[in-house]
Design an enzyme around this catalytic site. Structure first.
Site, PDB file in Angstrom:
ATOM      1  N   ARG A 176      -0.377 -41.094  -8.174  1.00 25.02           N
ATOM      2  CA  ARG A 176       0.668 -41.982  -8.717  1.00 25.02           C
ATOM      3  C   ARG A 176       0.078 -43.338  -9.119  1.00 25.02           C
ATOM      4  O   ARG A 176       0.643 -44.034  -9.945  1.00 25.02           O
ATOM      5  CB  ARG A 176       1.751 -42.234  -7.646  1.00 25.02           C
ATOM      6  CG  ARG A 176       2.690 -41.076  -7.407  1.00 25.02           C
ATOM      7  CD  ARG A 176       3.512 -41.308  -6.135  1.00 25.02           C
ATOM      8  NE  ARG A 176       4.373 -42.485  -6.178  1.00 25.02           N
ATOM      9  CZ  ARG A 176       5.637 -42.483  -6.583  1.00 25.02           C
ATOM     10  NH1 ARG A 176       6.183 -41.368  -6.996  1.00 25.02           N
ATOM     11  NH2 ARG A 176       6.358 -43.592  -6.560  1.00 25.02           N
ATOM     12  N   ARG A 253      10.424 -38.846   5.828  1.00 27.40           N
ATOM     13  CA  ARG A 253       9.979 -40.120   6.373  1.00 27.40           C
ATOM     14  C   ARG A 253      11.114 -41.106   6.169  1.00 27.40           C
ATOM     15  O   ARG A 253      11.838 -41.045   5.167  1.00 27.40           O
ATOM     16  CB  ARG A 253       8.739 -40.652   5.641  1.00 27.40           C
ATOM     17  CG  ARG A 253       7.501 -39.858   5.871  1.00 27.40           C
ATOM     18  CD  ARG A 253       7.019 -39.925   7.289  1.00 27.40           C
ATOM     19  NE  ARG A 253       6.382 -41.201   7.616  1.00 27.40           N
ATOM     20  CZ  ARG A 253       6.049 -41.540   8.858  1.00 27.40           C
ATOM     21  NH1 ARG A 253       6.307 -40.741   9.876  1.00 27.40           N
ATOM     22  NH2 ARG A 253       5.458 -42.703   9.094  1.00 27.40           N
ATOM     23  N   GLU A 309       8.572 -53.645   5.905  1.00 31.43           N
ATOM     24  CA  GLU A 309       8.899 -52.207   5.944  1.00 31.43           C
ATOM     25  C   GLU A 309       8.066 -51.480   6.998  1.00 31.43           C
ATOM     26  O   GLU A 309       6.841 -51.503   6.937  1.00 31.43           O
ATOM     27  CB  GLU A 309       8.636 -51.579   4.572  1.00 31.43           C
ATOM     28  CG  GLU A 309       9.521 -52.161   3.490  1.00 31.43           C
ATOM     29  CD  GLU A 309       9.403 -51.422   2.163  1.00 31.43           C
ATOM     30  OE1 GLU A 309       8.704 -50.393   2.065  1.00 31.43           O
ATOM     31  OE2 GLU A 309      10.019 -51.918   1.197  1.00 31.43           O
ATOM     32  N   TYR A 357       9.919 -36.091  -4.562  1.00 32.48           N
ATOM     33  CA  TYR A 357       9.521 -37.510  -4.555  1.00 32.48           C
ATOM     34  C   TYR A 357       9.816 -38.085  -5.949  1.00 32.48           C
ATOM     35  O   TYR A 357       8.935 -38.403  -6.721  1.00 32.48           O
ATOM     36  CB  TYR A 357       8.026 -37.573  -4.239  1.00 32.48           C
ATOM     37  CG  TYR A 357       7.438 -38.921  -3.881  1.00 32.48           C
ATOM     38  CD1 TYR A 357       8.211 -40.067  -3.810  1.00 32.48           C
ATOM     39  CD2 TYR A 357       6.091 -39.044  -3.596  1.00 32.48           C
ATOM     40  CE1 TYR A 357       7.643 -41.286  -3.474  1.00 32.48           C
ATOM     41  CE2 TYR A 357       5.505 -40.254  -3.265  1.00 32.48           C
ATOM     42  CZ  TYR A 357       6.295 -41.370  -3.207  1.00 32.48           C
ATOM     43  OH  TYR A 357       5.715 -42.574  -2.883  1.00 32.48           O
TER      44      TYR A 357
HETATM   45  P1  FAD Z   1      20.135 -41.458  -3.148  1.00 28.78           P
HETATM   46  O1  FAD Z   1      20.003 -42.807  -3.730  1.00 28.78           O
HETATM   47  O2  FAD Z   1      19.534 -41.209  -1.799  1.00 28.78           O
HETATM   48  O3  FAD Z   1      21.688 -41.102  -3.110  1.00 28.78           O
HETATM   49  C1  FAD Z   1      22.210 -40.039  -2.359  1.00 28.78           C
HETATM   50  C2  FAD Z   1      23.582 -40.475  -1.871  1.00 28.78           C
HETATM   51  O4  FAD Z   1      24.236 -39.343  -1.297  1.00 28.78           O
HETATM   52  C3  FAD Z   1      23.527 -41.554  -0.812  1.00 28.78           C
HETATM   53  O5  FAD Z   1      24.332 -42.647  -1.178  1.00 28.78           O
HETATM   54  C4  FAD Z   1      24.076 -40.861   0.435  1.00 28.78           C
HETATM   55  O6  FAD Z   1      24.817 -41.725   1.277  1.00 28.78           O
HETATM   56  C5  FAD Z   1      24.962 -39.791  -0.177  1.00 28.78           C
HETATM   57  N1  FAD Z   1      25.192 -38.649   0.693  1.00 28.78           N
HETATM   58  C6  FAD Z   1      24.249 -37.888   1.291  1.00 28.78           C
HETATM   59  N2  FAD Z   1      24.832 -36.942   2.061  1.00 28.78           N
HETATM   60  C7  FAD Z   1      26.168 -37.113   1.920  1.00 28.78           C
HETATM   61  C8  FAD Z   1      27.297 -36.467   2.483  1.00 28.78           C
HETATM   62  N3  FAD Z   1      27.158 -35.472   3.346  1.00 28.78           N
HETATM   63  N4  FAD Z   1      28.532 -36.890   2.141  1.00 28.78           N
HETATM   64  C9  FAD Z   1      28.682 -37.945   1.297  1.00 28.78           C
HETATM   65  N5  FAD Z   1      27.642 -38.593   0.741  1.00 28.78           N
HETATM   66  C10 FAD Z   1      26.403 -38.198   1.055  1.00 28.78           C
HETATM   67  N6  FAD Z   1      12.114 -45.324  -7.661  1.00 28.78           N
HETATM   68  C11 FAD Z   1      11.638 -46.027  -8.725  1.00 28.78           C
HETATM   69  O7  FAD Z   1      11.792 -45.606  -9.876  1.00 28.78           O
HETATM   70  N7  FAD Z   1      11.012 -47.235  -8.523  1.00 28.78           N
HETATM   71  C12 FAD Z   1      10.827 -47.778  -7.290  1.00 28.78           C
HETATM   72  O8  FAD Z   1      10.261 -48.862  -7.156  1.00 28.78           O
HETATM   73  C13 FAD Z   1      11.300 -47.045  -6.159  1.00 28.78           C
HETATM   74  N8  FAD Z   1      11.150 -47.524  -4.915  1.00 28.78           N
HETATM   75  C14 FAD Z   1      11.612 -46.813  -3.850  1.00 28.78           C
HETATM   76  C15 FAD Z   1      11.435 -47.338  -2.557  1.00 28.78           C
HETATM   77  C16 FAD Z   1      11.918 -46.644  -1.466  1.00 28.78           C
HETATM   78  C17 FAD Z   1      11.731 -47.212  -0.078  1.00 28.78           C
HETATM   79  C18 FAD Z   1      12.563 -45.393  -1.649  1.00 28.78           C
HETATM   80  C19 FAD Z   1      13.066 -44.612  -0.480  1.00 28.78           C
HETATM   81  C20 FAD Z   1      12.745 -44.878  -2.922  1.00 28.78           C
HETATM   82  C21 FAD Z   1      12.266 -45.566  -4.034  1.00 28.78           C
HETATM   83  N9  FAD Z   1      12.448 -45.087  -5.323  1.00 28.78           N
HETATM   84  C22 FAD Z   1      11.964 -45.804  -6.390  1.00 28.78           C
HETATM   85  C23 FAD Z   1      13.158 -43.818  -5.590  1.00 28.78           C
HETATM   86  C24 FAD Z   1      14.659 -44.006  -5.842  1.00 28.78           C
HETATM   87  O9  FAD Z   1      15.256 -44.548  -4.690  1.00 28.78           O
HETATM   88  C25 FAD Z   1      15.265 -42.631  -6.130  1.00 28.78           C
HETATM   89  O10 FAD Z   1      14.665 -42.040  -7.257  1.00 28.78           O
HETATM   90  C26 FAD Z   1      16.772 -42.673  -6.386  1.00 28.78           C
HETATM   91  O11 FAD Z   1      17.429 -43.631  -5.664  1.00 28.78           O
HETATM   92  C27 FAD Z   1      17.307 -41.319  -6.016  1.00 28.78           C
HETATM   93  O12 FAD Z   1      18.673 -41.246  -6.307  1.00 28.78           O
HETATM   94  P2  FAD Z   1      19.525 -40.074  -5.657  1.00 28.78           P
HETATM   95  O13 FAD Z   1      20.878 -40.200  -6.234  1.00 28.78           O
HETATM   96  O14 FAD Z   1      18.803 -38.785  -5.802  1.00 28.78           O
HETATM   97  O15 FAD Z   1      19.508 -40.342  -4.088  1.00 28.78           O
HETATM   98  N1  UDP Z   2      -0.996 -46.484  -1.605  1.00 27.73           N
HETATM   99  C1  UDP Z   2      -2.078 -46.970  -0.914  1.00 27.73           C
HETATM  100  N2  UDP Z   2      -2.253 -48.311  -0.815  1.00 27.73           N
HETATM  101  C2  UDP Z   2      -1.412 -49.202  -1.376  1.00 27.73           C
HETATM  102  C3  UDP Z   2      -0.307 -48.701  -2.098  1.00 27.73           C
HETATM  103  C4  UDP Z   2      -0.118 -47.340  -2.189  1.00 27.73           C
HETATM  104  O1  UDP Z   2      -2.866 -46.192  -0.383  1.00 27.73           O
HETATM  105  O2  UDP Z   2      -1.618 -50.407  -1.232  1.00 27.73           O
HETATM  106  C5  UDP Z   2      -0.813 -45.009  -1.681  1.00 27.73           C
HETATM  107  C6  UDP Z   2       0.096 -44.478  -0.578  1.00 27.73           C
HETATM  108  O3  UDP Z   2      -0.406 -43.222  -0.182  1.00 27.73           O
HETATM  109  C7  UDP Z   2       1.412 -44.273  -1.285  1.00 27.73           C
HETATM  110  C8  UDP Z   2       0.955 -43.868  -2.674  1.00 27.73           C
HETATM  111  O4  UDP Z   2      -0.218 -44.642  -2.902  1.00 27.73           O
HETATM  112  O5  UDP Z   2       2.178 -43.262  -0.680  1.00 27.73           O
HETATM  113  C9  UDP Z   2       1.966 -44.123  -3.761  1.00 27.73           C
HETATM  114  O6  UDP Z   2       2.289 -45.495  -3.757  1.00 27.73           O
HETATM  115  P1  UDP Z   2       3.631 -46.048  -4.373  1.00 27.73           P
HETATM  116  O7  UDP Z   2       3.552 -47.522  -4.358  1.00 27.73           O
HETATM  117  O8  UDP Z   2       3.851 -45.351  -5.665  1.00 27.73           O
HETATM  118  O9  UDP Z   2       4.683 -45.544  -3.297  1.00 27.73           O
HETATM  119  P2  UDP Z   2       6.260 -45.838  -3.130  1.00 27.73           P
HETATM  120  O10 UDP Z   2       6.643 -46.920  -4.098  1.00 27.73           O
HETATM  121  O11 UDP Z   2       6.933 -44.543  -3.415  1.00 27.73           O
HETATM  122  O12 UDP Z   2       6.401 -46.252  -1.718  1.00 27.73           O
END
Ligand code: FAD
Ligand code: UDP
Length: 371
Positions: A176, A253, A309, A357
Site C-alpha cells: 500500500r 483488529r 491510537e 481492507y
Molecule cells: P463502516 O464505516 O464500518 O460502517 C458500518 C456501519 O454498520 C457502522 O456504522 C456500524 O455501526 C453499522 N452496523 C454494524 N452492524 C450493525 C448491526 N447489527 N445493526 C445496525 N448497524 C450495524 N479509508 C480511506 O480511504 N482513507 C483513510 O485514511 C482511512 N483511514 C482509516 C483509518 C481507520 C482507523 C480505519 C478503521 C479505517 C480507515 N479507512 C480509511 C477505511 C474506511 O473507514 C472504510 O473504507 C469505510 O469507512 C468503510 O465503510 P463501511 O460502510 O463499509 O463500514
Molecule cells: N506502515 C509501516 N510504517 C508506517 C506506516 C505504515 O510499516 O510508518 C505499514 C503498516 O504495516 C501498515 C501498512 O504500512 O499496516 C499500511 O499503512 P497505511 O498507512 O496504509 O495503513 P492504514 O491507514 O490503513 O492504517
C-alpha cells in the site's frame, strides 16, 4: 407489499452511498445503525471548533474521476495532502519512503545514490528469496526498501498495528505504501485527495438527505422483524455475525483512541505522526485541526485536539476496525461468502460484510458500479 424497497443495515459510507443511489433510482429505503450517530467510521465530532475523526484519521484519495466528481457533487473537498512523519527513537523521517527519507536515513542526496544504497540494503534479501515471490510482509518489505528502513520504520509499527509478527502477515499490506526516488512526501500516488470542507459529516448528511434513518437500532435484536420490512436487505455489518458465527469467528483488529484537548494552537505541526519503534505503545498521534486548517490558519483556534491510537485484538463489545486478512481468516471468510451467495435477498457490502481492507474510494466505486 413490504414497506421499503431496501432496508440498509449500517450508515457507513457503503450504506449511505447505496441509499443515495437507490433514492435517485426512485426506491424507498430505510437505514438503520446500531450506533448513536450516522456515518460509520468516517463520523466526526466537533470539539473546540475542530472536526475530530472519532474512529481514526480518514483521508479520501482516488484516481477515479467518476468517484471524485461524485463525492464532490455532495460536498466540496479541500486540498489536504497527507504527508505523515515517522518518529523513530526521537529522530524524524518523512513518509512514504522517498528521497527525503533516504537522505534522513543515509545522507544520500541524489536518486542514483539512493538507488545504489537500497540495492545494497536489499542484497541479503534477494539472495534469500532466490527468485521466489515474497511470501509475507517481512520478505516483501526487505525486497522493497531493504534492511534499515524495514527495521526502523516498518517492523515495530506493523507489529504494533497488527499484533502479529511481520512473517505472519500478508505481503500486500506493505505494498500500500509508495516507494519513490523523488522528493515528494505525498503519502498517496492518487490523482485526487482531500477532506470534505466542513468535515465528513457533511458527506454523510448529503448522501442521506431525504432518506429515513434510525440510530441506536441493532439489526440482530430483531432480525426477523427487520427482514420483513423490505424486499431487499443491504447488510454492511459483520458477515460472521449475520450467520450467527456458525462456522467460527473471524478475527479483527481494533483501535483504542486516547483523545486529549491541549491548550496550545499547534502541538505537533502535522496531522499525522507515526511512532515506529516497538517501545512506544501507540502507533500514531493525530492532530485533527491540520486536516482542515492549513499554514498559520491553525493559530486561529487557540486549542488543539490530539488522539493517540492503540491497536489491539478485537473482542466482542469492541469496534471491529480492520479485517485480519491472513490465511486462516481468509479461508473462513470464503466459507461465509459461499453462504452469503445463497441469500438471494441480501446484498453484503463494505469493510465488515466483505471482510476486506477497503479504503473509502473503492467503497464508493463499488456502490456506483452496482447502479
Ligand atoms: P463502516 O464505516 O464500518 O460502517 C458500518 C456501519 O454498520 C457502522 O456504522 C456500524 O455501526 C453499522 N452496523 C454494524 N452492524 C450493525 C448491526 N447489527 N445493526 C445496525 N448497524 C450495524 N479509508 C480511506 O480511504 N482513507 C483513510 O485514511 C482511512 N483511514 C482509516 C483509518 C481507520 C482507523 C480505519 C478503521 C479505517 C480507515 N479507512 C480509511 C477505511 C474506511 O473507514 C472504510 O473504507 C469505510 O469507512 C468503510 O465503510 P463501511 O460502510 O463499509 O463500514
Ligand atoms: N506502515 C509501516 N510504517 C508506517 C506506516 C505504515 O510499516 O510508518 C505499514 C503498516 O504495516 C501498515 C501498512 O504500512 O499496516 C499500511 O499503512 P497505511 O498507512 O496504509 O495503513 P492504514 O491507514 O490503513 O492504517
Amino acid at each position: 407489499m413490504k414497506k421499503f424497497d431496501y432496508l440498509i443495515v449500517g450508515s457507513g459510507l457503503f450504506g449511505a452511498t447505496f441509499a443515495y443511489k437507490a433514492k435517485q433510482a426512485g426506491k424507498k429505503c430505510l437505514v438503520i445503525d446500531k450506533r448513536s450517530h450516522l456515518g460509520g467510521n468516517i463520523y466526526c465530532e466537533n470539539i473546540e471548533g475542530i472536526n475530530v475523526h472519532k474512529y481514526g484519521a480518514h483521508i479520501f484519495h482516488t484516481s477515479n474521476k467518476t468517484v471524485w466528481d461524485f463525492v464532490n457533487s455532495i460536498v466540496e473537498f479541500n486540498r489536504y495532502t497527507n504527508s505523515p512523519v515517522a518518529n523513530y527513537k526521537g529522530k524524524l523521517y518523512n513518509l512514504p519512503f522517498n528521497m527525503n527519507t533516504f537522505y534522513q536515513m543515509w545522507g544520500v542526496t541524489t536518486p542514483k545514490q539512493a538507488e545504489a544504497k537500497i540495492e545494497e540494503q536489499k542484497a541479503e534479501a534477494l539472495l534469500h528469496q532466490n527468485g521466489r515471490e515474497p511470501q509475507n510482509l517481512e520478505e516483501q518489505a526487505l525486497l522493497l526498501v531493504g534492511k534499515d528502513i524495514y527495521e526502523k520504520l516498518i517492523k515495530g509499527y506493523t507489529e504494533k498495528q497488527w499484533g502479529r509478527d511481520c512473517k505472519d502477515l500478508p505481503a500486500f499490506i506493505i505494498r500500500r505504501l509508495p516507494v519513490r526516488f523523488v522528493y515528494d512526501n505525498n503519502y498517496f500516488n492518487d490523482k485526487y485527495q482531500g477532506i470534505p470542507i466542513g468535515g465528513y459529516n457533511k458527506l454523510i448528511e448529503g448522501l442521506l438527505s431525504g432518506v429515513e434513518t434510525k440510530t441506536n437500532v441493532d439489526f440482530f435484536e430483531d432480525k426477523t422483524f427487520w427482514l420483513e420490512q423490505a424486499d431487499k436487505i443491504v447488510f454492511t455489518g459483520k458477515i460472521d455475525e449475520y450467520f450467527d458465527y456458525k462456522l467460527g469467528k473471524l478475527e479483527y483488529r481494533t483501535v483504542r483512541f486516547e483523545e486529549e484537548i491541549i491548550c496550545v494552537p499547534n502541538y505537533q505541526g502535522n496531522a499525522v505522526v507515526n511512532y515506529t519503534e516497538r517501545e512506544v505503545p501507540y502507533t500514531r498521534c493525530i492532530e485533527h485541526k491540520h486536516f482542515e486548517m492549513f499554514g498559520n490558519d491553525v493559530y486561529s483556534c487557540p486549542k488543539t485536539v490530539i488522539s493517540k491510537e492503540f491497536s489491539t485484538e478485537w473482542k466482542p463489545g469492541m469496534e471491529p476496525y480492520y479485517p485480519v486478512n491472513d490465511e486462516k481468516n481468509s479461508a473462513l471468510y470464503e466459507k461465509y461468502k459461499s453462504l452469503a451467495e445463497k441469500e438471494t435477498n441480501v446484498i453484503f457490502g463494505g469493510r465488515l460484510a466483505e471482510y476486506k481492507y477497503y479504503d473509502m474510494a473503492p467503497i464508493v466505486e463499488k456502490v456506483l458500479g452496482m447502479f
